[in-house]
Each structure stands twice: as C-alpha cells, then as structure tokens.
Design an enzyme around this catalytic site. Structure first.
Site, mmCIF file in Angstrom:
data_model
loop_
_atom_site.group_PDB
_atom_site.id
_atom_site.type_symbol
_atom_site.label_atom_id
_atom_site.label_comp_id
_atom_site.label_asym_id
_atom_site.label_seq_id
_atom_site.Cartn_x
_atom_site.Cartn_y
_atom_site.Cartn_z
ATOM 1 N N GLU A 60 0.893 -1.173 0.000
ATOM 2 C CA GLU A 60 0.000 0.000 0.000
ATOM 3 C C GLU A 60 0.925 1.215 0.000
ATOM 4 O O GLU A 60 1.557 1.503 1.016
ATOM 5 C CB GLU A 60 -0.880 0.008 1.257
ATOM 6 C CG GLU A 60 -1.779 -1.203 1.390
ATOM 7 C CD GLU A 60 -2.902 -1.229 0.363
ATOM 8 O OE1 GLU A 60 -3.250 -0.161 -0.166
ATOM 9 O OE2 GLU A 60 -3.406 -2.323 0.079
ATOM 10 N N CYS B 271 -2.837 8.869 3.013
ATOM 11 C CA CYS B 271 -2.592 8.284 1.687
ATOM 12 C C CYS B 271 -3.776 8.528 0.763
ATOM 13 O O CYS B 271 -3.636 8.521 -0.456
ATOM 14 C CB CYS B 271 -2.318 6.796 1.823
ATOM 15 S SG CYS B 271 -3.590 5.943 2.775
HETATM 16 P P1 NAP Z 1 8.247 5.399 4.576
HETATM 17 O O1 NAP Z 1 9.326 6.344 4.886
HETATM 18 O O2 NAP Z 1 8.268 4.683 3.280
HETATM 19 O O3 NAP Z 1 8.245 4.346 5.799
HETATM 20 C C1 NAP Z 1 7.246 3.371 5.895
HETATM 21 C C2 NAP Z 1 7.701 2.283 6.837
HETATM 22 O O4 NAP Z 1 8.804 1.592 6.269
HETATM 23 C C3 NAP Z 1 8.157 2.787 8.203
HETATM 24 O O5 NAP Z 1 7.696 1.903 9.185
HETATM 25 C C4 NAP Z 1 9.675 2.703 8.101
HETATM 26 O O6 NAP Z 1 10.301 2.528 9.345
HETATM 27 C C5 NAP Z 1 9.797 1.455 7.265
HETATM 28 N N1 NAP Z 1 11.096 1.278 6.647
HETATM 29 C C6 NAP Z 1 11.842 2.194 5.978
HETATM 30 N N2 NAP Z 1 12.979 1.606 5.541
HETATM 31 C C7 NAP Z 1 12.961 0.332 5.969
HETATM 32 C C8 NAP Z 1 13.869 -0.775 5.862
HETATM 33 N N3 NAP Z 1 15.009 -0.668 5.193
HETATM 34 N N4 NAP Z 1 13.521 -1.953 6.416
HETATM 35 C C9 NAP Z 1 12.354 -2.090 7.082
HETATM 36 N N5 NAP Z 1 11.455 -1.080 7.233
HETATM 37 C C10 NAP Z 1 11.763 0.114 6.674
HETATM 38 O O7 NAP Z 1 6.813 6.079 4.660
HETATM 39 P P2 NAP Z 1 6.262 7.071 5.787
HETATM 40 O O8 NAP Z 1 6.991 8.365 5.650
HETATM 41 O O9 NAP Z 1 6.213 6.406 7.092
HETATM 42 O O10 NAP Z 1 4.739 7.236 5.310
HETATM 43 C C11 NAP Z 1 4.326 8.140 4.338
HETATM 44 C C12 NAP Z 1 4.092 7.454 3.020
HETATM 45 O O11 NAP Z 1 3.256 6.326 3.207
HETATM 46 C C13 NAP Z 1 3.378 8.341 2.030
HETATM 47 O O12 NAP Z 1 4.002 8.215 0.792
HETATM 48 C C14 NAP Z 1 1.951 7.779 1.991
HETATM 49 O O13 NAP Z 1 1.264 7.989 0.795
HETATM 50 C C15 NAP Z 1 2.188 6.341 2.268
HETATM 51 N N6 NAP Z 1 1.004 5.728 2.881
HETATM 52 C C16 NAP Z 1 0.260 4.866 2.150
HETATM 53 C C17 NAP Z 1 -0.871 4.281 2.695
HETATM 54 C C18 NAP Z 1 -1.725 3.312 1.920
HETATM 55 O O14 NAP Z 1 -2.568 2.659 2.527
HETATM 56 N N7 NAP Z 1 -1.554 3.191 0.617
HETATM 57 C C19 NAP Z 1 -1.243 4.580 4.012
HETATM 58 C C20 NAP Z 1 -0.455 5.465 4.734
HETATM 59 C C21 NAP Z 1 0.664 6.033 4.144
HETATM 60 P P3 NAP Z 1 11.079 3.721 10.114
HETATM 61 O O15 NAP Z 1 10.069 4.742 10.423
HETATM 62 O O16 NAP Z 1 11.618 3.039 11.308
HETATM 63 O O17 NAP Z 1 12.128 4.197 9.159
#
Ligand code: NAP
Length: 526
Positions: free
Chosen positions: A258, A297
């Site tokens: 997602e 999102c």
């Molecule tokens: P993100 O930076 O991509 O991080 C998402 C998750 O991935 C976090 O828990 C992060 O952990 C983890 N992560 C990052 N690198 C990793 C690695 N190498 N190994 C394991 N886990 C890792 O996204 P965000 O800033 O939290 O969220 C915003 C984004 O999410 C936006 O683009 C939004 O559109 C999207 N989103 C989509 C939905 C949907 O349902 N489609 C819902 C909500 C949000 P850490 O925080 O510990 O780095």
C-alpha cells in the site's frame, strides 16, 4: 527519557543502543526514543510460527471473539490514545480519533465478519462448477489459512489504524502478526499494541501470535518464506527497496504493498455553484486537505474542474481553507496541527516549490508558518495550500510528486468524462478517485473509464450528500489499495481482506464428496 519497547517471543525488550528520537512536532521537544537493537529475529519468527499452529486450531468465530475484546479495549482507552496522538502525531482531536476510532472500528467490524463465518476453519470460494456430464466430477474453490507469519510494516500517519487493519485480517485468517510501526510516531503504536495484546491474551490469543518491533527490522525480511505474508504501507520508494529482496523473490513470499497515491477529486460539468453537489465537493475537498494535516494516503492531491468553473472553484475552496486555524493541537480554536516531522516539513516546502513551477498559488505561502499556541519559529507547521495549473496534461509534476501535506492543485479539463478519466490516470494508479455530479450518463461514462486507474471510486451526489463521509475514509467493508504507483495491493473489503492471508485451492472430485470436505452448501454461520 522514555524508551519504547518491542514485544518479542513472549517478553518486552528494551534496547540500549541505536536509539532514534521521537519528537512532539508542535514543540520540537524529544519525547521518547526507540530502537530494536538486540532483538533476535529468528526467535521472533519461531515464536510466531508456534503460535500459528495453535491459532489455526481455533475457528473464525473464536478468533472473532478475540477481535471483539480488542475493539472494546481500544474504545476504553480512547482518551489516553488521543492524548498520545496529540503529542506524537500533532493530531487535533478529530484527526487522532480518525486513527484511533478507525482501529477499534476495524477490529469490531472483523469481529462481526467472524460471527458470520462461524465455526469453520476454511472458507468456501464462490459456486462450484460441473467438470463432467453429471456431478461425478465437480470443482469447488476453498480458502485455508497460510501456515506462515504476517509481517506488517506501517507508515507514520496511522499508527493505530495501520496496525489494526492488518492485524484484524491476519488474525482472523489464523495467521500470527509481527508488526513494525514507523519510528517517528511509534508512541501511539506502542500503547495501542499494549492495549490490544492485553485484551487479546485475556481472550485466549496464543503467546507469540502478536509481536511488536519498535525500531528496525534487522534481518527479519530475509528470513521470510513461502507461507509468510509481507504487508507494507509507506512510500513507493521504500516499497520498491523492500520488495526487491532475493529471498522474497526466491520463495514467492506473498507481498501486499500500500504505497503513495496522487488521488483526484473530479467535478462533473453539470454541477454549478449553489448546487448541493457543489457544496459537497467544496466541503469534501477541504476536509481531505485539512484532515491529518494532509498526511493521509487517501487525501486529495489533484482537483479536476471544468475550465468554465475554475475561478468559482478556486474562490470557494480558498474561502473555506481560510477558516482553518493552524497550531498546537489542544490550543484554542486550532483545527489543524503541524506536520509530523522535520523531514516532512522540508519535503513539503521542496515539493510545493516543485509544483509552483507549473502552477500558481491560490491560497497559502508555500513556506513554513507559525502555529497558534507555541513560540514563533517553533514546530513543523505548514498552512493549507491550494495551487492552480493552466494546463492539466502539461503539469507533469502534479501527476508525479506526492506532497504529503495539506497541498492540492486545481486542474482544468474540457468537461468530457473520458478526458477527466485520462487525466486522473496520469497519476499512475491511485487509491481513491472522488467524483461529484448528478448526471447519471456522465457518471456512468466516468466510472467505467477511470476504473483501471484507481482502487476506489467515491461518488458524491445530491442523493448521497447527507451520508457521504468524505473520500478519505478507508472503510473496512470496501477495498483499500490501488493499481500501479499506489502499490498494486488490496486490503480490507470485508472477507477479501482476510483472504490475503489464506491460500485458495481448487478441490476436485465427486460433487457430494467435494461439497462435504469443503463445506460448500452449508451456510456460513451454521
Ligand atoms: P516510509 O518512509 O516509506 O516508511 C514506511 C515504513 O517503512 C516505516 O515503518 C519505516 O520505518 C519502514 N522502513 C523504511 N525503511 C525500511 C527498511 N530498510 N527496512 C524495514 N522497514 C523500513 O513512509 P512514511 O513516511 O512512514 O509514510 C508516508 C508514506 O506512506 C506516504 O508516501 C503515503 O502515501 C504512504 N502511505 C500509504 C498508505 C496506503 O494505505 N496506501 C497509508 C499510509 C501512508 P522507520 O520509520 O523506522 O524508518
């Protein structure tokens, strides 16, 4: 300084190295820290796999009773969670409630689904089919729980709901859950998990069936196998990095992504200022921009309006956005909190500057603002920002760059349904597209033309106006997910969301035998 804990292999683990700070985004005060250093991920999976053996022996109805207890427990601790959400997410009360009530509501909804599924261990899938000239050879599909673990990684914006929507479906399917919240907002996630764990354990959930990782996932993903499910919510960039791992490919581990989404709201040409559908359009778009400070999102990023209505739409939206008061949640009159992190603010300023290369500002400054209730210069505040591009198709960056903030761009189109759908599709696949109109022929053309490019279509009309909740709500009855850039995944959607954690099998043989072994013909709940 509070150090968040992980719950792994039956006990709470507190790390003493690799700690990352969690910040109150209104005051910039460091309020906690988190790390998963020292967690043994092999032991995490071993504990979860043992729990899976026990969990699968229970029926849907028994697992539903656990979810029911969890929903109730979350409702009982709502006020505490709202306070944590104010501090760590910068969420005003309605925005915190959107996350927290979404979590309890989803748990309770799946408890009700479980009651319908009843005392079964497998599910029947659709109708059977005759394979020979009589019923001597017949086919029926069924779903059985996967013998694996669900690893759920969540985004920062929904620390409670993001965990709950994945956990409800996986646990109901009979699959244990290892959940990892985004570190920046893990304060809410940790407490939500603690409440859920206590209630679920008391209701009979086996040890190891729910585990929490606060911090990094170490080598967890490299340990997943063919029966496991990796469910990710976050940015498209992180998704691309994580899904591309040798062992996930080698084992064909099921992956559900997602990701981000440039959702669109479309005004149909029959809707004029003063109409009920016009007012709904303005109210919904402004809500979708403001709610959770645009960090959703499903928030509206692109607003398509027939060319001749563009000035009226810009004026109406700007006037409504002007009513929003930005500041520290809880401070008097504040209706929108800060962005969640310093990185979010920096990315928003940079992203808005990129949009301004093809669009002009209608409302907002494109820069950080001061917030009500805190000292000037403090906090990650950014006001609601509306832009307007002259040419929808030429404004490439508007269809490519997700500015995860209260920022949206007005785009003109000629009024044809197919043209509007083509412009929506320039976003490369979205979670939701909302459309406002009352002309059934036009709406039929639009919904048919846009279906390939979006996971959900929300039709705002005069007839739905009194009930329409806004396009941003991912209701558990409807699918959440979208094609292409949105990740290509599917979650929720009633029992469909549970099936993401199950395996579909075609069972063939004499009809009477097939019906007996699959339970086909026996009504659910019997
Ligand atoms: P993100 O930076 O991509 O991080 C998402 C998750 O991935 C976090 O828990 C992060 O952990 C983890 N992560 C990052 N690198 C990793 C690695 N190498 N190994 C394991 N886990 C890792 O996204 P965000 O800033 O939290 O969220 C915003 C984004 O999410 C936006 O683009 C939004 O559109 C999207 N989103 C989509 C939905 C949907 O349902 N489609 C819902 C909500 C949000 P850490 O925080 O510990 O780095």
């Amino acid at each position: 300084m509070r150090t968040l804990r992980s719950f792994v292999a039956g006990s709470w683990h507190t790390a003493s190295s690799g700690l990352r700070p969690l910040v109150d985004p209104s005051t910039e005060e460091v309020i906690a820290q988190a790390s998963s250093d020292g967690v043994d991920f092999a032991a995490v999976l071993e504990s979860a796999r043992r729990a899976g053996d026990e969990l699968r022996r229970s029926t849907f109805a028994e697992r539903g009773a656990v979810l029911k207890a969890v929903g109730k427990a979350l409702r009982a601790e709502r006020d505490e969670l709202l306070e944590l959400s104010r501090r760590n997410n910068g969420a005003v009360t309605p925005d915190g409630a959107f996350d927290i009530d979404g979590a309890s509501g989803t748990m309770s909804y799946y408890a009700a689904v479980a009651r319908q599924l009843g005392d079964r261990h497998t599910l029947v899938d659709g109708d059977g089919a005759q394979l020979w000239r009589d019923e001597s050879f017949w086919s029926q599909h069924q779903w059985a729980p996967r013998h694996g673990v669900a690893v759920a990684i969540n985004a920062f914006n929904f620390p409670a709901w993001g965990f709950a929507e994945k956990a409800a479906c996986a646990l109901l399917a009979g699959v244990p859950v290892v959940t990892k919240p985004a570190t920046a907002t893990a304060l809410v996630a940790e407490r939500t998990f603690e409440i859920v764990l206590e209630a679920a354990t008391a209701a009979g959930l086996p040890d190891g069936a729910l585990q929490l990782i606060c911090g990094g996932t170490g080598d967890l993903l490299d340990r997943l196998g063919p029966q496991d499910v990796f469910a990710f919510t976050g940015s498209a960039a992180t998704a691309a990095r994580l899904r591309d791992r040798d062992n996930l490919r080698a084992h064909n581990t099921r992956i559900n992504i997602e990701a981000d989404s440039l959702n669109a709201a479309v005004l149909a040409p029959d809707v004029a200022p003063g109409a009920v559908s016009w007012d709904l359009f303005v109210k919904d778009v402004v809500r979708e921009m403001r709610q959770k400070t645009g960090q959703k999102c499903t928030a509206v990023r692109r607003i398509l309006v027939p060319t001749q209505r563009l000035d009226d739409a810009a004026d109406a939206l700007a006037a409504a956005l002007d009513e929003i008061v930005v500041g520290r949640p809880g401070a008097e009159s504040v209706t929108m909190g800060p962005l969640a992190t310093a990185d979010q603010l920096a990315d928003t300023v940079e992203g808005t500057a990129a949009l301004r290369e093809v669009a002009e500002l209608v409302h907002g400054s494109g820069e950080r603002v001061d917030g009500v209730g805190v000292d000037a210069g403090t906090g990650f505040f950014f006001g609601p920002t509306l832009l307007r591009a002259a040419n929808a198709r030429a404004a490439a960056v508007v269809h490519e760059r997700e500015v995860f903030a209260p920022v949206a761009t007005l785009l003109p189109y000629g009024g044809e349904a197919v043209e509007a759908a083509e412009i929506v599709a320039l976003g490369g696949g979205t979670l939701v597209t909302s459309v406002y109109g009352d002309d059934t022929d036009w709406l039929t053309g639009f919904v048919g033309a846009v279906g390939h490019a979006t996971g959900r279509v929300y039709v705002g009309s005069e007839s739905a106006a009194k009930a329409a909740p806004g396009s941003g709500i991912a209701m558990p009855q409807s699918l959440h997910g979208g094609p292409g850039r949105a990740g290509g995944g599917e979650e929720l959607g009633g029992v469909r969301g549970v099936q993401r954690y199950m395996q579909r099998t075609a069972v063939q043989g004499h009809r009477s035998l097939v019906d007996t072994v699959t339970g086909a013909g026996v009504a659910e709940g019997d």
